[in-house]
Design a protein around this motif. Structure first.
Motif, PDB file in Angstrom:
ATOM      1  N   ALA A  30      50.653  23.075 -11.358  1.00  0.00           N
ATOM      2  CA  ALA A  30      50.411  24.180 -10.432  1.00  0.00           C
ATOM      3  C   ALA A  30      51.472  24.167  -9.340  1.00  0.00           C
ATOM      4  CB  ALA A  30      49.021  24.044  -9.823  1.00  0.00           C
ATOM      5  N   LEU A  31      51.972  25.347  -9.051  1.00  0.00           N
ATOM      6  CA  LEU A  31      52.994  25.519  -8.021  1.00  0.00           C
ATOM      7  C   LEU A  31      52.319  25.713  -6.665  1.00  0.00           C
ATOM      8  CD1 LEU A  31      55.940  26.159  -7.104  1.00  0.00           C
ATOM      9  CD2 LEU A  31      55.464  28.537  -7.750  1.00  0.00           C
ATOM     10  N   LEU A  32      52.653  24.876  -5.703  1.00  0.00           N
ATOM     11  CA  LEU A  32      52.151  25.066  -4.341  1.00  0.00           C
ATOM     12  C   LEU A  32      52.961  26.184  -3.701  1.00  0.00           C
ATOM     13  CD1 LEU A  32      50.357  24.286  -1.954  1.00  0.00           C
ATOM     14  CD2 LEU A  32      52.085  22.619  -1.311  1.00  0.00           C
ATOM     15  N   ASP A  33      52.274  27.289  -3.434  1.00  0.00           N
ATOM     16  CA  ASP A  33      52.909  28.470  -2.853  1.00  0.00           C
ATOM     17  C   ASP A  33      52.454  28.579  -1.404  1.00  0.00           C
ATOM     18  OD1 ASP A  33      53.743  30.965  -2.046  1.00  0.00           O
ATOM     19  OD2 ASP A  33      53.023  31.996  -3.842  1.00  0.00           O
ATOM     20  N   THR A  34      53.331  28.262  -0.472  1.00  0.00           N
ATOM     21  CA  THR A  34      52.951  28.264   0.938  1.00  0.00           C
ATOM     22  C   THR A  34      52.777  29.677   1.486  1.00  0.00           C
ATOM     23  OG1 THR A  34      55.259  28.077   1.607  1.00  0.00           O
ATOM     24  CG2 THR A  34      53.999  26.022   1.413  1.00  0.00           C
ATOM     25  N   GLY A  35      53.099  30.685   0.697  1.00  0.00           N
ATOM     26  CA  GLY A  35      52.850  32.057   1.097  1.00  0.00           C
ATOM     27  C   GLY A  35      51.526  32.579   0.568  1.00  0.00           C
ATOM     28  N   CYS A  36      50.829  31.746  -0.151  1.00  0.00           N
ATOM     29  CA  CYS A  36      49.561  32.141  -0.778  1.00  0.00           C
ATOM     30  C   CYS A  36      48.406  31.648   0.088  1.00  0.00           C
ATOM     31  CB  CYS A  36      49.476  31.531  -2.182  1.00  0.00           C
ATOM     32  SG  CYS A  36      47.917  31.819  -3.013  1.00  0.00           S
ATOM     33  N   THR A  37      47.522  32.559   0.467  1.00  0.00           N
ATOM     34  CA  THR A  37      46.390  32.190   1.319  1.00  0.00           C
ATOM     35  C   THR A  37      45.105  31.984   0.522  1.00  0.00           C
ATOM     36  OG1 THR A  37      45.959  34.520   1.762  1.00  0.00           O
ATOM     37  CG2 THR A  37      47.346  33.330   3.350  1.00  0.00           C
ATOM     38  N   ASP A  38      45.218  31.937  -0.801  1.00  0.00           N
ATOM     39  CA  ASP A  38      44.054  31.727  -1.660  1.00  0.00           C
ATOM     40  C   ASP A  38      44.112  30.337  -2.289  1.00  0.00           C
ATOM     41  OD1 ASP A  38      42.554  34.374  -1.779  1.00  0.00           O
ATOM     42  OD2 ASP A  38      44.665  34.947  -2.025  1.00  0.00           O
ATOM     43  N   TRP A  39      42.959  29.887  -2.770  1.00  0.00           N
ATOM     44  CA  TRP A  39      42.889  28.562  -3.385  1.00  0.00           C
ATOM     45  C   TRP A  39      43.718  28.492  -4.667  1.00  0.00           C
ATOM     46  CZ3 TRP A  39      40.627  24.271  -1.358  1.00  0.00           C
ATOM     47  CH2 TRP A  39      39.782  24.464  -0.259  1.00  0.00           C
ATOM     48  N   LEU A  40      43.555  29.512  -5.502  1.00  0.00           N
ATOM     49  CA  LEU A  40      44.166  29.466  -6.822  1.00  0.00           C
ATOM     50  C   LEU A  40      44.426  30.888  -7.290  1.00  0.00           C
ATOM     51  CD1 LEU A  40      44.712  27.426  -9.246  1.00  0.00           C
ATOM     52  CD2 LEU A  40      42.466  28.102 -10.071  1.00  0.00           C
TER      53      LEU A  40
END
Length: 122
Positions: A30-40
């Motif tokens: 899984a890619l940690l996306d620091t622009g993503c505000t959701d869990w998955l």
């Protein structure tokens, strides 16, 4: 604490297990996306194959503008612990993305020069 690894362009990847409704699990990077505000966030075909519980549709703001997603509830195993989390599903999502909520109670250590990447509890 789980170790991660850097992608070709310095992306931050962590291995997690997606747990299907029948109890089987699938390891994914899984890619940690620091622009993503959701869990998955995942492709809808992948979520449907896991037979996770559908909740409702949602409109979300993305880098490309507003987009329609489908909210599901699913289980993942992360750092040896199983969690029930909300998961957004959409079309043409090429990576499994994990977002900022994972950092609320975990410490992210990134030292690219030393090739050190970990995510875990203090």
């Amino acid at each position: 604490m789980i170790p991660g690894f850097f992608g070709e362009n310095g992306e931050l990847y962590f291995e997690i297990n997606l747990i299907a409704a029948d109890g089987s699990d699938i390891k994914v990077n899984a890619l940690l996306d620091t622009g993503c505000t959701d869990w998955l966030v995942m492709d809808i075909q992948d979520v449907e194959s896991l037979e996770w519980s559908y909740v409702r549709e949602q409109i979300r703001q993305t880098a490309r503008g507003e987009a329609e997603f489908y909210l599901y509830q699913g289980n993942v195993c992360f750092d040896g612990q199983e969690f029930t989390i909300p998961a957004l599903a959409g079309e043409e999502i090429t990576e499994v993305l994990i977002g900022l909520p994972w950092l609320e109670n975990r410490r992210l250590v990134v030292d690219r020069k030393a090739s050190l990447l970990t995510l875990g509890e203090d």
